[in-house]
Design a protein around this motif. Structure first.
Motif, PDB file in Angstrom:
ATOM      1  N   HIS A 134       0.851  -1.196   0.000  1.00 15.49           N
ATOM      2  CA  HIS A 134       0.000   0.000   0.000  1.00 15.49           C
ATOM      3  C   HIS A 134       0.886   1.246   0.000  1.00 15.49           C
ATOM      4  N   ASP A 135       0.275   2.397  -0.152  1.00 16.39           N
ATOM      5  CA  ASP A 135       1.023   3.651  -0.045  1.00 16.39           C
ATOM      6  C   ASP A 135       1.749   3.710   1.297  1.00 16.39           C
ATOM      7  N   PHE A 136       3.031   4.078   1.257  1.00 17.41           N
ATOM      8  CA  PHE A 136       3.821   4.219   2.479  1.00 17.41           C
ATOM      9  C   PHE A 136       3.509   5.579   3.108  1.00 17.41           C
ATOM     10  N   PRO A 137       3.212   5.615   4.414  1.00 17.89           N
ATOM     11  CA  PRO A 137       2.887   6.897   5.051  1.00 17.89           C
ATOM     12  C   PRO A 137       4.113   7.806   5.137  1.00 17.89           C
ATOM     13  N   ASP A 138       3.871   9.112   5.176  1.00 17.57           N
ATOM     14  CA  ASP A 138       4.951  10.115   5.272  1.00 17.57           C
ATOM     15  C   ASP A 138       5.994   9.918   4.178  1.00 17.57           C
ATOM     16  N   PHE A 139       5.507   9.669   2.980  1.00 20.90           N
ATOM     17  CA  PHE A 139       6.375   9.372   1.832  1.00 20.90           C
ATOM     18  C   PHE A 139       7.112  10.623   1.365  1.00 20.90           C
ATOM     19  N   ASP A 140       8.390  10.465   1.071  1.00 17.23           N
ATOM     20  CA  ASP A 140       9.222  11.552   0.545  1.00 17.23           C
ATOM     21  C   ASP A 140      10.086  10.961  -0.575  1.00 17.23           C
ATOM     22  N   ALA A 141       9.721  11.206  -1.826  1.00 16.03           N
ATOM     23  CA  ALA A 141      10.392  10.589  -2.970  1.00 16.03           C
ATOM     24  C   ALA A 141      11.873  10.955  -3.037  1.00 16.03           C
ATOM     25  N   ASN A 142      12.199  12.225  -2.810  1.00 22.04           N
ATOM     26  CA  ASN A 142      13.600  12.648  -2.893  1.00 22.04           C
ATOM     27  C   ASN A 142      14.441  12.032  -1.777  1.00 22.04           C
ATOM     28  N   LYS A 143      13.867  11.932  -0.600  1.00 23.38           N
ATOM     29  CA  LYS A 143      14.581  11.308   0.521  1.00 23.38           C
ATOM     30  C   LYS A 143      14.839   9.827   0.216  1.00 23.38           C
ATOM     31  N   ASP A 144      13.825   9.137  -0.315  1.00 25.24           N
ATOM     32  CA  ASP A 144      14.002   7.735  -0.685  1.00 25.24           C
ATOM     33  C   ASP A 144      15.060   7.582  -1.777  1.00 25.24           C
ATOM     34  N   ALA A 145      15.062   8.513  -2.730  1.00 25.00           N
ATOM     35  CA  ALA A 145      16.058   8.477  -3.808  1.00 25.00           C
ATOM     36  C   ALA A 145      17.473   8.603  -3.237  1.00 25.00           C
ATOM     37  N   GLU A 146      17.640   9.508  -2.284  1.00 25.39           N
ATOM     38  CA  GLU A 146      18.953   9.690  -1.648  1.00 25.39           C
ATOM     39  C   GLU A 146      19.362   8.433  -0.872  1.00 25.39           C
ATOM     40  N   THR A 147      18.391   7.814  -0.199  1.00 20.18           N
ATOM     41  CA  THR A 147      18.665   6.587   0.557  1.00 20.18           C
ATOM     42  C   THR A 147      19.136   5.474  -0.373  1.00 20.18           C
ATOM     43  N   LEU A 148      18.471   5.322  -1.524  1.00 21.68           N
ATOM     44  CA  LEU A 148      18.860   4.304  -2.493  1.00 21.68           C
ATOM     45  C   LEU A 148      20.242   4.593  -3.073  1.00 21.68           C
ATOM     46  N   HIS A 149      20.511   5.862  -3.337  1.00 21.89           N
ATOM     47  CA  HIS A 149      21.821   6.226  -3.885  1.00 21.89           C
ATOM     48  C   HIS A 149      22.940   5.885  -2.897  1.00 21.89           C
ATOM     49  N   LYS A 150      22.729   6.206  -1.639  1.00 27.10           N
ATOM     50  CA  LYS A 150      23.726   5.887  -0.605  1.00 27.10           C
ATOM     51  C   LYS A 150      23.943   4.381  -0.487  1.00 27.10           C
ATOM     52  N   ALA A 151      22.864   3.610  -0.679  1.00 28.77           N
ATOM     53  CA  ALA A 151      22.969   2.146  -0.589  1.00 28.77           C
ATOM     54  C   ALA A 151      23.795   1.564  -1.723  1.00 28.77           C
ATOM     55  N   ALA A 165       2.841   3.558  -7.493  1.00 30.96           N
ATOM     56  CA  ALA A 165       2.754   4.998  -7.782  1.00 30.96           C
ATOM     57  C   ALA A 165       3.886   5.754  -7.082  1.00 30.96           C
ATOM     58  N   GLN A 166       4.201   5.345  -5.855  1.00 33.88           N
ATOM     59  CA  GLN A 166       5.291   5.986  -5.126  1.00 33.88           C
ATOM     60  C   GLN A 166       6.642   5.654  -5.757  1.00 33.88           C
ATOM     61  N   ARG A 167       6.799   4.431  -6.249  1.00 36.37           N
ATOM     62  CA  ARG A 167       8.064   4.062  -6.906  1.00 36.37           C
ATOM     63  C   ARG A 167       8.292   4.902  -8.156  1.00 36.37           C
ATOM     64  N   GLN A 168       7.211   5.227  -8.876  1.00 38.05           N
ATOM     65  CA  GLN A 168       7.362   6.086 -10.058  1.00 38.05           C
ATOM     66  C   GLN A 168       7.869   7.474  -9.658  1.00 38.05           C
ATOM     67  N   GLN A 169       7.422   7.962  -8.510  1.00 42.32           N
ATOM     68  CA  GLN A 169       7.905   9.256  -8.019  1.00 42.32           C
ATOM     69  C   GLN A 169       9.374   9.164  -7.577  1.00 42.32           C
ATOM     70  N   ILE A 170       9.754   8.010  -7.023  1.00 45.35           N
ATOM     71  CA  ILE A 170      11.155   7.812  -6.618  1.00 45.35           C
ATOM     72  C   ILE A 170      12.066   7.836  -7.842  1.00 45.35           C
ATOM     73  N   ILE A 171      11.622   7.235  -8.949  1.00 47.90           N
ATOM     74  CA  ILE A 171      12.412   7.236 -10.184  1.00 47.90           C
ATOM     75  C   ILE A 171      12.676   8.670 -10.634  1.00 47.90           C
ATOM     76  N   ILE A 172      11.646   9.502 -10.589  1.00 49.66           N
ATOM     77  CA  ILE A 172      11.797  10.918 -10.960  1.00 49.66           C
ATOM     78  C   ILE A 172      12.684  11.629  -9.936  1.00 49.66           C
ATOM     79  N   GLY A 173      12.451  11.338  -8.656  1.00 53.61           N
ATOM     80  CA  GLY A 173      13.251  11.949  -7.593  1.00 53.61           C
ATOM     81  C   GLY A 173      14.721  11.599  -7.719  1.00 53.61           C
ATOM     82  N   TYR A 174      15.018  10.368  -8.135  1.00 53.29           N
ATOM     83  CA  TYR A 174      16.410   9.915  -8.278  1.00 53.29           C
ATOM     84  C   TYR A 174      17.120  10.721  -9.361  1.00 53.29           C
ATOM     85  N   LYS A 175      16.438  10.919 -10.472  1.00 54.45           N
ATOM     86  CA  LYS A 175      17.034  11.742 -11.537  1.00 54.45           C
ATOM     87  C   LYS A 175      17.216  13.183 -11.071  1.00 54.45           C
ATOM     88  N   THR A 176      16.300  13.648 -10.220  1.00 52.99           N
ATOM     89  CA  THR A 176      16.355  15.026  -9.740  1.00 52.99           C
ATOM     90  C   THR A 176      17.523  15.244  -8.784  1.00 52.99           C
TER      91      THR A 176
END
Length: 323
Positions: free
Chosen positions: A14-31, A52-63
């Motif tokens: 389901h949708d993850f609460p308190d979602f932040d696409a850019n923060k998740d993107a940074e977390t993945l990059h660090k990993a 839907a949130q993963r699609q935002q993370i993809i955009i956030g990662y490029k950003t």
């Protein structure tokens, strides 16, 4: 609100609460940067975000990183774990389109994949898949299906890919007529009138077909599935049975497919990944329930016993519990 509540009981993601696409993107990059890759962070994060949130993370990662997330993941992970993680990052229609493309363009034709996807998707979903296929591969799905399949199996696929199944309620009188027509076309005929089966099974509404199946059993005292198994063979049988099983009980159909993917020698990882990913936000909770009821073991325990490593851990996260 009610609709959201219903959806939450059917999917495991389901949708993850308190979602932040850019923060998740940074977390993945660090990993992924530096020496070694933290696979646990990757699988924990991506299996706990909705598509839907993963699609935002993809955009956030490029950003925030200036690179493509999928390309970076492919360079850091491999094997079935990579296949699963990348599958999670496709939008549903694009993922189905990719699976259909691989089924017709790979070495040989994966008839089972074609039947599964086209028999189980709604009219609206099929229209989205056709559009995504054209956009992604600059090709027409129907044309590719007809160039790679033949006979009555091809005709079933062409019918299904129109996404034009009737949406009306059951017509009791017509249900009796249809049941008699199927009986006369199969069990009560010398040979099989495949066209009649295709005409009814590919065009009638789901509520109407359920009524037809009931009437058929009254006439013949045999389940239509058993008749199809006796009357048809090969890819046509596969497609006809997929339609009937999806009409009767879609979660039970996918539970059976998951079981078959893991039983016996070797695991059909392609099928396992496709179903776990594509049903994770649709009806995986129900699939788990039917799996346990039919096979007397949980889907979770089957996955644990049949897979390993980060791949197993990611599947277990998607499964969301041993219940």
């Amino acid at each position: 609100m009610a609709a959201k509540g219903v959806a939450r009981t059917r999917g495991t993601i389901h949708d993850f609460p308190d979602f932040d696409a850019n923060k998740d993107a940074e977390t993945l990059h660090k990993a992924m940067k530096g020496f070694g890759t933290d696979e646990d962070i990757i699988l924990d994060l991506l299996t706990q975000r909705s598509n839907a949130q993963r699609q935002q993370i993809i955009i956030g990662y490029k950003t925030v990183v200036g690179k493509d997330l999928i390309d970076d993941l492919k360079s850091e992970i491999s094997g079935t774990f990579e296949s699963l993680i990348v599958a999670l990052l496709y939008p549903p229609a694009r993922y189905d389109a990719k699976e259909l493309y691989d089924a017709v363009k790979g070495a040989g034709t994966s008839e089972d994949v074609l039947a599964e996807i086209l028999a189980s998707r709604s009219n609206a979903q099929i229209h989205q898949i056709v559009e995504a296929y054209k956009e992604e591969f600059d090709s027409n799905l129907e044309d590719d299906l007809t160039s790679d399949t033949s006979g009555y199996f091809e005709r079933v696929l062409v019918s299904l890919v129109q996404g034009n199944r009737d949406q009306t309620d059951a017509d009791p009188d017509l249900a009796v007529e249809d049941a008699k027509a199927l009986y006369e076309a199969g069990e009560n005929a010398w040979g099989t009138d495949e066209e009649k089966f295709i005409s009814i099974l590919c065009s009638r509404s789901v509520p109407h077909l359920l009524a037809v199946f009931d009437e058929y059993q009254k006439i013949n005292e045999i389940d239509l599935e058993d008749s199809i198994s006796g009357e048809c063979s090969g890819s046509l049988q596969c497609a006809m049975l997929a339609i009937v099983k999806c009409v009767k009980n879609k979660p039970a159909y996918f539970a059976e497919k998951l079981y078959n993917a893991m039983k016996g020698a070797g695991t059909d990882d392609h099928t396992l990944i496709r179903i776990m990913v594509s049903r994770s936000e649709v009806d995986l909770v129900e699939i788990k329930a039917f799996y346990k009821a039919k096979y007397d073991e949980t889907l979770h325990s089957s996955i644990v016993g049949d897979t390993g490593g980060d791949y197993k851990d990611a599947l277990v996260k998607i499964c969301a519990g041993d219940d």
